[in-house]
Write an enzyme that holds these catalytic residues in place. Structure first.
Site, PDB file in Angstrom:
ATOM      1  N   LEU A  30      -7.974  78.727  -0.538  1.00 51.82           N
ATOM      2  CA  LEU A  30      -6.896  77.791  -0.224  1.00 51.82           C
ATOM      3  C   LEU A  30      -5.530  78.347  -0.595  1.00 51.82           C
ATOM      4  CD1 LEU A  30      -8.533  74.434  -1.360  1.00 51.82           C
ATOM      5  CD2 LEU A  30      -7.693  74.928   0.944  1.00 51.82           C
ATOM      6  N   ILE A  85      -1.134  81.645 -15.798  1.00 52.28           N
ATOM      7  CA  ILE A  85      -0.303  80.440 -15.762  1.00 52.28           C
ATOM      8  C   ILE A  85      -0.823  79.342 -16.690  1.00 52.28           C
ATOM      9  CG2 ILE A  85       0.852  80.780 -13.562  1.00 52.28           C
ATOM     10  CD1 ILE A  85      -2.330  78.704 -13.842  1.00 52.28           C
ATOM     11  N   ASN A 111      -2.581  75.512  -7.669  1.00 50.70           N
ATOM     12  CA  ASN A 111      -3.837  75.623  -6.942  1.00 50.70           C
ATOM     13  C   ASN A 111      -4.928  76.341  -7.730  1.00 50.70           C
ATOM     14  OD1 ASN A 111      -5.503  75.932  -4.257  1.00 50.70           O
ATOM     15  ND2 ASN A 111      -5.234  78.024  -5.001  1.00 50.70           N
ATOM     16  N   TYR A 182     -15.124  69.669 -14.681  1.00 48.80           N
ATOM     17  CA  TYR A 182     -14.261  69.800 -13.505  1.00 48.80           C
ATOM     18  C   TYR A 182     -13.730  68.431 -13.060  1.00 48.80           C
ATOM     19  CZ  TYR A 182     -13.037  71.020  -8.645  1.00 48.80           C
ATOM     20  OH  TYR A 182     -12.396  71.195  -7.436  1.00 48.80           O
ATOM     21  N   LYS A 186      -9.797  67.361 -13.008  1.00 50.02           N
ATOM     22  CA  LYS A 186      -9.147  66.969 -11.751  1.00 50.02           C
ATOM     23  C   LYS A 186      -8.638  65.530 -11.807  1.00 50.02           C
ATOM     24  CE  LYS A 186      -9.389  70.730  -9.295  1.00 50.02           C
ATOM     25  NZ  LYS A 186      -8.126  71.476  -9.044  1.00 50.02           N
TER      26      LYS A 186
END
Length: 314
Positions: A30, A85, A111, A182, A186
Site C-alpha cells: 500500500l 519512525i 502506513n 494488531y 489499530k
C-alpha cells in the site's frame, strides 16, 4: 530545519502539484502504491521504509530507493528515508528530510506496520510491545513532529493546508481473532485520529484514517483466497492501487473541511464512511440499580439494539 519554499502548493496540472508528501512504510504494498500515486499527481515524495520483514526484523536492503527510482524515471521528484519512525529521532528526521530537501511538508501518510499474530493465550509480551511500537507509536511520533512543524508555520503567519492520513484496519474497527495486538493498535489509531483532528484544526491541518482491504505482504498469506488476483482478467479488487486514489484526495488541498476526523473503509471500488461508536438504546432509572434490575434492563436494551458487526475470524 530550513524552509526554502514560500509558495503555496497546488494550482498545477495534478491534484497534488507542488505538495510535499511523506509516506511511511512506502517500499512495498500500500505504501508504495500511495507514493507512486502521489507522484503521478505532481507531489514531491519522501519515501520512508526501514526495509524489514513481516516480523520487524531487518532485511538486507531497503526497497525505498527502488520506489524513488520508479518515481524519478517517470519524471517525478522523490527522496528515500530509512529512519525508524517509531523513534523520536527517526520521526523528526522524516520531517527534516522533507523540509531540507523540498522546502516544506504538506502531507503525512502513516502506513508502516507489520504482524505478529498469535491467539491471546500464546501472545508473548514482546510480540504485543513490538506491534504497538510500530503501529501505534509509529503513527504518534511522525504525527507529533509534523504537527509541531505545522504549528510553527501557522504561528509564523504562513498559510497551512496540511493533511494527515492514518492507516487503521477492519481489525481495529471490529476485532480479528488471532490478532489481539494488531487489533488493539489499530483501534488506538482511531482514537489518535479523532484527537489529532480536533487539536490541529486551528493550525490548518486535517486528519483522517482509512481502513483498507488490499493484497499486501501482511494479507496475501493470511487471507490467500480472498486476496488472490483474478486468473481470468477483469477488475483486480484487491490490488493495493485501488486504495491510493482516496488517500491522494484526502492528502490533497482539495479535501473538504467536513472530511476531517472521518474514518473511511476502502476496498476495490467501494468507499464507506464509518459511523463509529454512537449511543444506542438507553434507559435511566434516576436512582441506583440493583444487580438483578441492571441485568433486566440490559436484556431489554439488547433486544432494541443493533447487532454488532462480527469479529473477523470468529
Amino acid at each position: 530545519m530550513k524552509r526554502t519554499a514560500e509558495s503555496e502548493p497546488g494550482g498545477g496540472g495534478g491534484l497534488c502539484e507542488g505538495r510535499v508528501v511523506a509516506v511511511t512504510g512506502a517500499g512495498r504494498g500500500l505504501g508504495r502504491a500511495h507514493a507512486l500515486a502521489y507522484a503521478a499527481e505532481g507531489a514531491k515524495v519522501v519515501v520512508n521504509d526501514l526495509g524489514v520483514g513481516l516480523d520487524g526484523a531487518p532485511a538486507p536492503d531497503s526497497p525505498a530507493a527502488q520506489v524513488v527510482r520508479e518515481i524519478r524515471q517517470s519524471g517525478g521528484e522523490a527522496v528515500a528515508h530509512g529512519g525508524d519512525i517509531a523513534t523520536s529521532d527517526g520521526a523528526a528526521s522524516l520531517v527534516d528530510t522533507a523540509v531540507d530537501t523540498f522546502g516544506r511538508l504538506d502531507t503525512l501518510v502513516n502506513n508502516a506496520g507489520f504482524l505478529r499474530d498469535r491467539m491471546l493465550v500464546n501472545l508473548a509480551e514482546d510480540d504485543w510491545d513490538a506491534v504497538m511500537r510500530v503501529h501505534l507509536k509509529g503513527h504518534f511520533l511522525p504525527l507529533k513532529h509534523a504537527a509541531a512543524y505545522w504549528r510553527a508555520e501557522a504561528k509564523a503567519g504562513r498559510t497551512v493546508t496540511a493533511r494527515v492520513v492514518n492507516t487503521t484496519s477492519g481489525a481495529g474497527l471490529l476485532g480479528s481473532v488471532g490478532q489481539g495486538n494488531y487489533s488493539a493498535a489499530k483501534a488506538g489509531i482511531l482514537g489518535l485520529t479523532l484527537v489529532a483532528a480536533a487539536e490541529l484544526a486551528r493550525y490548518g491541518v486535517q486528519v483522517n484514517a482509512i481502513a483498507p482491504a488490499a493484497r499486501t505482504r501482511m494479507t496475501e498469506a493470511t487471507f490467500a483466497e480472498t486476496m488472490a488476483a483474478p486468473t481470468s482478467g477483469g477488475f483486480d479488487a484487491m490490488a493495493p492501487e485501488n486504495v491510493s486514489p482516496l488517500v491522494v484526495w484526502l492528502g490533497s488541498g482539495a479535501a473538504c473541511a467536513g472530511a476531517t476526523g472521518r474514518v473511511f473503509e476502502v476496498e476495490g471500488g467501494r468507499i464507506t464512511v464509518m459511523a463509529g461508536w454512537r449511543p444506542g438504546p438507553t434507559v435511566d432509572k434516576a436512582e441506583r440499580w440493583t444487580p438483578e434490575g441492571a441485568g433486566s434492563a440490559v436484556r431489554e436494551l439488547l433486544e432494541r439494539a443493533e447487532a454488532p458487526g462480527g469479529v473477523y475470524g470468529a
